[in-house]
Design a protein around this motif. Sequence first.
Motif, PDB file in Angstrom:
ATOM      1  N   THR A   6     -12.740  -7.899  21.623  1.00 21.66           N
ATOM      2  CA  THR A   6     -12.124  -8.001  20.300  1.00 21.66           C
ATOM      3  C   THR A   6     -13.188  -8.525  19.350  1.00 21.66           C
ATOM      4  OG1 THR A   6     -11.385 -10.300  20.537  1.00 21.66           O
ATOM      5  CG2 THR A   6      -9.900  -8.592  21.349  1.00 21.66           C
ATOM      6  N   SER A   7     -12.862  -8.571  18.049  1.00 16.76           N
ATOM      7  CA  SER A   7     -13.832  -9.088  17.087  1.00 16.76           C
ATOM      8  C   SER A   7     -14.148 -10.554  17.340  1.00 16.76           C
ATOM      9  CB  SER A   7     -13.288  -8.921  15.661  1.00 16.76           C
ATOM     10  OG  SER A   7     -12.064  -9.628  15.505  1.00 16.76           O
ATOM     11  N   GLY A  31      -6.868  -5.534  20.920  1.00 20.08           N
ATOM     12  CA  GLY A  31      -6.697  -6.881  20.400  1.00 20.08           C
ATOM     13  C   GLY A  31      -5.243  -7.249  20.170  1.00 20.08           C
ATOM     14  N   GLY A  32      -5.052  -8.478  19.669  1.00 21.75           N
ATOM     15  CA  GLY A  32      -3.717  -9.029  19.507  1.00 21.75           C
ATOM     16  C   GLY A  32      -2.853  -8.279  18.527  1.00 21.75           C
ATOM     17  N   VAL A  66      -4.406  -6.042  27.034  1.00 16.74           N
ATOM     18  CA  VAL A  66      -4.830  -5.623  25.699  1.00 16.74           C
ATOM     19  C   VAL A  66      -6.210  -6.190  25.360  1.00 16.74           C
ATOM     20  CG1 VAL A  66      -4.333  -5.943  23.245  1.00 16.74           C
ATOM     21  CG2 VAL A  66      -2.527  -5.215  24.774  1.00 16.74           C
ATOM     22  N   GLY A  67      -6.478  -7.422  25.786  1.00 14.02           N
ATOM     23  CA  GLY A  67      -7.779  -8.025  25.519  1.00 14.02           C
ATOM     24  C   GLY A  67      -8.909  -7.354  26.266  1.00 14.02           C
ATOM     25  N   ILE A  68      -8.635  -6.872  27.471  1.00 17.19           N
ATOM     26  CA  ILE A  68      -9.674  -6.213  28.268  1.00 17.19           C
ATOM     27  C   ILE A  68     -10.060  -4.871  27.670  1.00 17.19           C
ATOM     28  CG2 ILE A  68     -10.098  -5.088  30.496  1.00 17.19           C
ATOM     29  CD1 ILE A  68      -8.570  -7.355  31.830  1.00 17.19           C
ATOM     30  N   LEU A  69      -9.098  -4.154  27.083  1.00 16.98           N
ATOM     31  CA  LEU A  69      -9.377  -2.837  26.506  1.00 16.98           C
ATOM     32  C   LEU A  69     -10.045  -3.006  25.152  1.00 16.98           C
ATOM     33  CD1 LEU A  69      -6.074  -0.954  27.360  1.00 16.98           C
ATOM     34  CD2 LEU A  69      -8.286  -0.767  28.512  1.00 16.98           C
ATOM     35  N   THR A 124      -5.231 -13.156  24.449  1.00 10.42           N
ATOM     36  CA  THR A 124      -6.036 -11.966  24.144  1.00 10.42           C
ATOM     37  C   THR A 124      -7.509 -12.318  24.059  1.00 10.42           C
ATOM     38  OG1 THR A 124      -4.183 -11.013  22.941  1.00 10.42           O
ATOM     39  CG2 THR A 124      -6.340 -10.067  22.526  1.00 10.42           C
ATOM     40  N   THR A 125      -7.821 -13.477  23.470  1.00  7.02           N
ATOM     41  CA  THR A 125      -9.214 -13.900  23.336  1.00  7.02           C
ATOM     42  C   THR A 125      -9.738 -14.586  24.600  1.00  7.02           C
ATOM     43  OG1 THR A 125      -8.369 -15.848  22.163  1.00  7.02           O
ATOM     44  CG2 THR A 125      -9.264 -14.055  20.831  1.00  7.02           C
TER      45      THR A 125
END
Length: 657
Positions: free
Chosen positions: A85-86, A38-39, A31-34, A69-70
């Motif tokens: 992610t942000s 994000g979380g 999810v973090g790579i896409l 995720t980060t």
Amino acid sequence: MYEAAIVALAQLTTFQTLIALVAGVIVGLVVGILPGLGGTAGLALLLPIVFGMEPNSALAMMIGLLAVTTTSDTFPSVLMGIPGTSGSQATVLDGFPMTKKGEGTRALSIAFISSLFGGIFGAFVLSFAVVFATPLILQIGFGEQLMLVILALSMVGILTGANIWKGLAACRLGLLLGALGSAPLSGVQRAAFGTEYLLDPLPLVIIGLAMFATPEIVDLLRRQSTISETGRLERTGWAKGFRDWAENWWLSLRCSMIGSLIGALPGLGGSVVDWIAYGHAVQTTKNRESYGTGDPRGVVAPESANNAKEGGALVPTLLLGIPGSGSMAILLGGLILIGIEPGKDMIDNNMDKVYLMIWSIAAANIIGAGICFFLAPQIARITTIKYTLIAPFMIGLIFFAAFQATRNWGDLIVLLLLSVLGIYMQRFGWSRPALLIGFVLSTRVEASVYQTVTLYGITFVERPIVQVLIAMTVLSIALAVLFKQKSSEPVSVDGPHSHLRLMPQWIFVSGVIALAIYVLQDSLKFNSLTGMYPLVASVSTLVFLTPVVLMMVFKHAPSDFFYDAELKSVADRGRSAEFYIGMMVLMLLFSGLVGFVLGMAAFIALFLYRAAHADWWKAILGGAGFICFLGILSDQLTLRYPTGLLQNYLSLPWPLQ
């Protein structure tokens, strides 16, 4: 307390709980790579799975996802210049320039070690906070939150780029963009350009992608090269990265502290913590001019902070039942689903579950960092491939990520418009980080001022924590002023073709002025509750644009003021930025006819065939592969992509829907 910690460790080391933790970590890494997920999206995906699960396994799985995720969002940020992610937007500033120098593995090494350290530090903070933090959290009111926002804005002064006036105007432009859409306090729609899309404010993910992803892609395409300027990867990058972190361990520790503190404050969290850490790094270290050009410290600071914030964000979530971010709100729902009620009851009766989460954070960061270290050499090779082969897929990912904001056609249109803004800001040397910080804090500025004045009046300055934050803000501004005194001496651009050189900048500045005037006129229609913020934002934007306009009129300013990337190294550049902007416009128009999935597939195939000179069958295969990618995501995440006119007359099968 110690007994609960030992019991929790025993629970975590059971086979079932460990498998759940590893599964959560893997989902979190993906999810973090896409970009754009994000979380929050990852946790939403897990909720149906954890419902009915054994509580220990469910907790380990959810925390495992959140913790890493980060970490994995570093891959797109460092290797492609696309914020995963942000929380990884600030990492792009120095991580991506390192990759372009052929130091991608070094940048990844710094990022993963910093993330690992920050994540473990966050778990350490949480382990003590569950006992001691409740009284401190209860002291953080609206006044303290307002001063934290002002402190973050004061750091813009050091992040304004080469020219302070352009930087400050860019920050106000970010505040101005935050005034578009419904007012957060009254819900009244304002400055909406007659569209229903702006019933809500502009999504943060779209601003981040438009400022940092699209401009970098267009720039790389124009240079017709690989992402890495050397076309290779450093063999010693991992060892260099570790040495870089070791040399800056004190900075990593300080930024981890900042991440934990900001994460514990509801309403700030992941969207701003990396910028505060980055600003702190610039203000407190030497050789500041190297930031933004590939300085390792620019990776250490945000990556340490954004992983540490998860431990801090769990403090109010577990102790008070107050989520500090969207992902924490979903975690709160997940806890209730498995029969755990956050708050005093959890501390009194389920302390073992609290320590299970603490141990899970630490273990997940170790497992996640280990997986990333193992995969990174293979993933980093993407930077040595000719960029025209990668770019169409990256553009597809960016538009896919933008669509996840509200799942509306407007997401794609706004991304394109703001990407044009970002491309020209990059071209003319305007600070994109300053704009993003202004936008991120815009909602908090408006809400915090109203809440503070209504509740405390001017007496809020008498609160001790507020006074400390005021002192820190004054110090931040002083450091910014001292740093910016080193600007170059004014020069003149008078000459036979000077008006042609400045014409593109005049068009750009005129567009910004027109937007400010539109928001100003619109703000006069409303009462003070609704109209005060856009009025102040538009007027302050015009005020800070005044010096910019005067310098352009008199053609006399510091040399960096007249920066134009179009006039620099023209010989090694290919097609103009306008060519690629036009391609994206045609892509959206075609998608409006046949739908997003077919439109993106056709764009990718045509781009590979015409721009990358790939064989026709490889181009078609690339487009078909992206269709399968979108189809799998739509099936797993129950997504519906934007439809075109074709779907009004013809029902398309999966995965073309």
